[in-house]
Design a protein around this motif. Structure first.
Motif, PDB file in Angstrom:
ATOM      1  N   ARG A 154     -11.411  -5.855 -46.469  1.00 44.86           N
ATOM      2  CA  ARG A 154     -11.866  -7.196 -47.698  1.00 44.86           C
ATOM      3  C   ARG A 154     -11.261  -8.120 -45.958  1.00 44.86           C
ATOM      4  N   LYS A 155     -11.192  -7.358 -44.679  1.00 38.04           N
ATOM      5  CA  LYS A 155     -10.687  -8.147 -43.492  1.00 38.04           C
ATOM      6  C   LYS A 155     -11.500  -8.536 -42.400  1.00 38.04           C
ATOM      7  N   LEU A 156     -12.495  -6.872 -42.396  1.00 40.87           N
ATOM      8  CA  LEU A 156     -13.374  -7.665 -40.995  1.00 40.87           C
ATOM      9  C   LEU A 156     -14.239  -6.811 -41.183  1.00 40.87           C
ATOM     10  N   ILE A 157     -15.604  -7.209 -40.045  1.00 38.70           N
ATOM     11  CA  ILE A 157     -16.794  -7.847 -40.185  1.00 38.70           C
ATOM     12  C   ILE A 157     -17.136  -7.062 -38.364  1.00 38.70           C
ATOM     13  N   VAL A 158     -17.919  -6.076 -38.024  1.00 36.74           N
ATOM     14  CA  VAL A 158     -18.177  -6.634 -36.482  1.00 36.74           C
ATOM     15  C   VAL A 158     -19.625  -6.009 -36.199  1.00 36.74           C
ATOM     16  N   SER A 200     -23.452  -8.020 -33.683  1.00 34.47           N
ATOM     17  CA  SER A 200     -23.597  -7.876 -32.167  1.00 34.47           C
ATOM     18  C   SER A 200     -25.463  -8.507 -32.164  1.00 34.47           C
ATOM     19  N   PHE A 201     -25.534  -9.089 -31.272  1.00 34.97           N
ATOM     20  CA  PHE A 201     -27.174  -9.357 -31.575  1.00 34.97           C
ATOM     21  C   PHE A 201     -28.356  -7.835 -30.897  1.00 34.97           C
ATOM     22  N   ASN A 202     -26.883  -7.192 -30.373  1.00 31.62           N
ATOM     23  CA  ASN A 202     -28.317  -5.755 -29.742  1.00 31.62           C
ATOM     24  C   ASN A 202     -28.085  -4.944 -31.308  1.00 31.62           C
ATOM     25  N   ALA A 203     -29.195  -4.287 -31.565  1.00 32.74           N
ATOM     26  CA  ALA A 203     -28.969  -3.915 -32.722  1.00 32.74           C
ATOM     27  C   ALA A 203     -28.449  -2.124 -32.535  1.00 32.74           C
ATOM     28  N   ASP A 204     -28.650  -1.338 -30.928  1.00 29.97           N
ATOM     29  CA  ASP A 204     -28.258  -0.148 -31.128  1.00 29.97           C
ATOM     30  C   ASP A 204     -26.509  -0.647 -30.603  1.00 29.97           C
ATOM     31  N   SER A 205     -26.463  -1.594 -30.628  1.00 34.22           N
ATOM     32  CA  SER A 205     -24.790  -1.177 -30.362  1.00 34.22           C
ATOM     33  C   SER A 205     -24.030  -1.146 -32.094  1.00 34.22           C
ATOM     34  N   VAL A 206     -24.815  -2.452 -32.873  1.00 32.34           N
ATOM     35  CA  VAL A 206     -24.267  -2.083 -34.011  1.00 32.34           C
ATOM     36  C   VAL A 206     -24.483  -0.985 -35.016  1.00 32.34           C
ATOM     37  N   ARG A 207     -25.889  -0.335 -34.965  1.00 36.55           N
ATOM     38  CA  ARG A 207     -26.107   0.782 -35.188  1.00 36.55           C
ATOM     39  C   ARG A 207     -24.838   1.575 -34.483  1.00 36.55           C
ATOM     40  N   THR A 208     -24.294   2.292 -33.022  1.00 34.45           N
ATOM     41  CA  THR A 208     -23.416   2.809 -33.246  1.00 34.45           C
ATOM     42  C   THR A 208     -22.061   2.204 -33.227  1.00 34.45           C
ATOM     43  N   VAL A 209     -21.628   1.724 -33.747  1.00 30.53           N
ATOM     44  CA  VAL A 209     -20.220   0.725 -35.066  1.00 30.53           C
ATOM     45  C   VAL A 209     -20.675   1.410 -35.975  1.00 30.53           C
ATOM     46  N   HIS A 210     -21.772   1.979 -36.916  1.00 32.28           N
ATOM     47  CA  HIS A 210     -21.871   2.529 -37.944  1.00 32.28           C
ATOM     48  C   HIS A 210     -21.403   3.950 -37.873  1.00 32.28           C
ATOM     49  N   THR A 211     -22.649   4.343 -36.590  1.00 26.50           N
ATOM     50  CA  THR A 211     -22.126   5.518 -36.355  1.00 26.50           C
ATOM     51  C   THR A 211     -20.960   5.984 -35.832  1.00 26.50           C
ATOM     52  N   LEU A 212     -20.256   5.338 -36.150  1.00 27.90           N
ATOM     53  CA  LEU A 212     -18.549   6.774 -35.297  1.00 27.90           C
ATOM     54  C   LEU A 212     -17.596   5.861 -36.032  1.00 27.90           C
ATOM     55  N   SER A 268     -18.748   4.990 -40.308  1.00 28.88           N
ATOM     56  CA  SER A 268     -18.819   4.265 -41.158  1.00 28.88           C
ATOM     57  C   SER A 268     -18.625   3.176 -42.370  1.00 28.88           C
ATOM     58  N   ASP A 269     -17.634   3.562 -42.699  1.00 29.99           N
ATOM     59  CA  ASP A 269     -16.678   2.647 -43.241  1.00 29.99           C
ATOM     60  C   ASP A 269     -16.969   1.249 -42.831  1.00 29.99           C
ATOM     61  N   VAL A 270     -17.632   0.864 -41.994  1.00 27.99           N
ATOM     62  CA  VAL A 270     -16.742  -0.598 -41.216  1.00 27.99           C
ATOM     63  C   VAL A 270     -17.968  -1.970 -41.424  1.00 27.99           C
ATOM     64  N   LYS A 271     -17.628  -2.489 -42.124  1.00 24.67           N
ATOM     65  CA  LYS A 271     -19.145  -3.951 -42.689  1.00 24.67           C
ATOM     66  C   LYS A 271     -19.175  -3.851 -41.068  1.00 24.67           C
ATOM     67  N   THR A 272     -21.078  -3.886 -40.946  1.00 23.33           N
ATOM     68  CA  THR A 272     -21.556  -4.865 -39.921  1.00 23.33           C
ATOM     69  C   THR A 272     -22.670  -6.199 -39.778  1.00 23.33           C
ATOM     70  N   GLY A 273     -23.055  -6.919 -39.271  1.00 28.31           N
ATOM     71  CA  GLY A 273     -23.586  -7.319 -39.698  1.00 28.31           C
ATOM     72  C   GLY A 273     -24.938  -7.798 -37.854  1.00 28.31           C
ATOM     73  N   PHE A 274     -26.135  -8.068 -38.401  1.00 32.59           N
ATOM     74  CA  PHE A 274     -26.652  -8.005 -37.405  1.00 32.59           C
ATOM     75  C   PHE A 274     -27.520  -9.062 -36.646  1.00 32.59           C
ATOM     76  N   LEU A 275     -27.317 -10.121 -35.434  1.00 35.14           N
ATOM     77  CA  LEU A 275     -27.380 -11.245 -35.379  1.00 35.14           C
ATOM     78  C   LEU A 275     -29.299 -11.700 -34.435  1.00 35.14           C
ATOM     79  N   GLY A 276     -29.966 -12.101 -35.329  1.00 32.70           N
ATOM     80  CA  GLY A 276     -30.296 -12.320 -34.978  1.00 32.70           C
ATOM     81  C   GLY A 276     -31.646 -12.467 -36.740  1.00 32.70           C
ATOM     82  N   THR A 277     -33.107 -12.671 -36.264  1.00 36.14           N
ATOM     83  CA  THR A 277     -33.530 -13.192 -37.659  1.00 36.14           C
ATOM     84  C   THR A 277     -34.733 -12.091 -37.943  1.00 36.14           C
ATOM     85  N   PRO A 278     -34.775 -10.193 -38.089  1.00 33.37           N
ATOM     86  CA  PRO A 278     -35.758 -10.183 -38.642  1.00 33.37           C
ATOM     87  C   PRO A 278     -36.648 -10.341 -38.780  1.00 33.37           C
ATOM     88  N   ALA A 279     -38.510  -9.796 -39.053  1.00 32.07           N
ATOM     89  CA  ALA A 279     -39.294  -9.823 -39.185  1.00 32.07           C
ATOM     90  C   ALA A 279     -39.398  -8.847 -40.974  1.00 32.07           C
TER      91      ALA A 279
END
Length: 289
Positions: free
Chosen positions: A180-184, A186-198, A200-211
């Protein structure tokens, strides 16, 4: 004639009738109002990324705050947006021979000597750069929620694990906080992927406008697509919502940085899920239904 609540709110705030507004604003929206996130705290009213900005957001009744995390020379996590200290501290006065004054070139003890408030106004003289631990404690004490950005993680190898370890120590990785209280983000997609890998329950967001065609790739490790508001269109919002994120729910879209009522209302009517803003009270008033 039926009038959209958002349009009516703008009319009240600007002294205009909804009839004179553009068609997208005047159309009734069928979705929930967006989450309002205080960008670097309530940074229009207090120095950004300080505890004072967190508290100002709380004073305004804003639940969500956003911050930026970096690492010092001696390996401590601090809350700071720019990768150098010149814009928001007096580092050039305190350490005149240390150009280019990068965050990573200073120890925590040195950064603690800096005034991070006077640049904003005399009222905030001697406000300090907080550690991530201090920031988390303040947000927790206020019963707020946190959109945490890993800033330039490519400069700080391993910062994903270090940040998650700090979050765990401070109780931010228990079931309540994670759900309910946390989202991580980054503009760096690899970093967001790393957070999810470490974690997987943490909600994550990618900063940007992918195609749009690339959205399924981001769905492998993220729950949100968070673009600059200038790149948001109704079609893009619909395309993002049509893809399920890594936890099996439709992608959310949090957009930034929106500080005026007309833009906020227009984006709300597009169906964005969150608006990141320096003026959270203004955006809240513009988007409440």
């Amino acid at each position: 004639m039926h009038t959209c609540p958002v349009a009516a709110t703008i009319g009240t705030l600007l002294g205009l009738s909804a009839i004179g507004l553009s068609a997208p604003v005047a159309q009734a929206a069928q979705h929930d109002e967006p989450v309002v996130v205080a960008h670097r705290g309530a940074s229009a009213y207090a120095p950004e990324n300080t505890l004072a900005a967190v508290d100002k957001a709380d004073d305004l009744g804003i639940t969500w705050v956003e911050n930026d995390v970096q690492r010092t020379k001696d390996g401590e996590l601090v809350v700071m947006h720019d990768t150098n200290l010149t814009r928001t501290t007096n580092v050039e006065d305190v350490f005149p021979d240390r150009a280019p004054w990068k965050v990573s070139d200073f120890t925590l003890a040195e950064i603690k000597k800096l005034d991070a408030g006077s640049w904003f106004s005399a009222e905030y003289r001697n406000e300090r750069v907080p550690t991530l631990e201090q920031y988390l404690d303040e947000v927790e004490d206020n019963d707020q929620r946190l959109l945490l950005e890993l800033k330039a993680p490519e400069l700080y190898p391993g910062i994903e694990l270090q940040t998650l370890d700090e979050l765990k120590r401070e109780g931010w990785l228990n079931r309540t906080h994670v759900s309910r209280k946390l989202i991580v983000q980054s503009f760096n997609a690899d970093s967001v992927r790393t957070v999810h890998t470490l974690r997987s329950d943490v909600k994550t967001g990618f900063l940007g406008t992918p195609a749009v065609a690339d959205l399924p790739k981001y769905a492998e490790f993220s729950d949100q697509i968070n673009p600059n508001h200038g790149s948001v269109t109704p079609d893009y919002v619909d395309a993002v919502h049509a893809v399920k994120g890594v936890h099996g729910k439709p992608f959310e879209l949090f957009t930034w940085t929106v500080n005026d009522v007309s833009t906020a209302a227009r984006l709300a009517d597009m169906g964005v899920d969150g608006i990141i803003t320096n003026t959270p009270d203004t955006v809240r008033d513009a988007t409440e239904r």
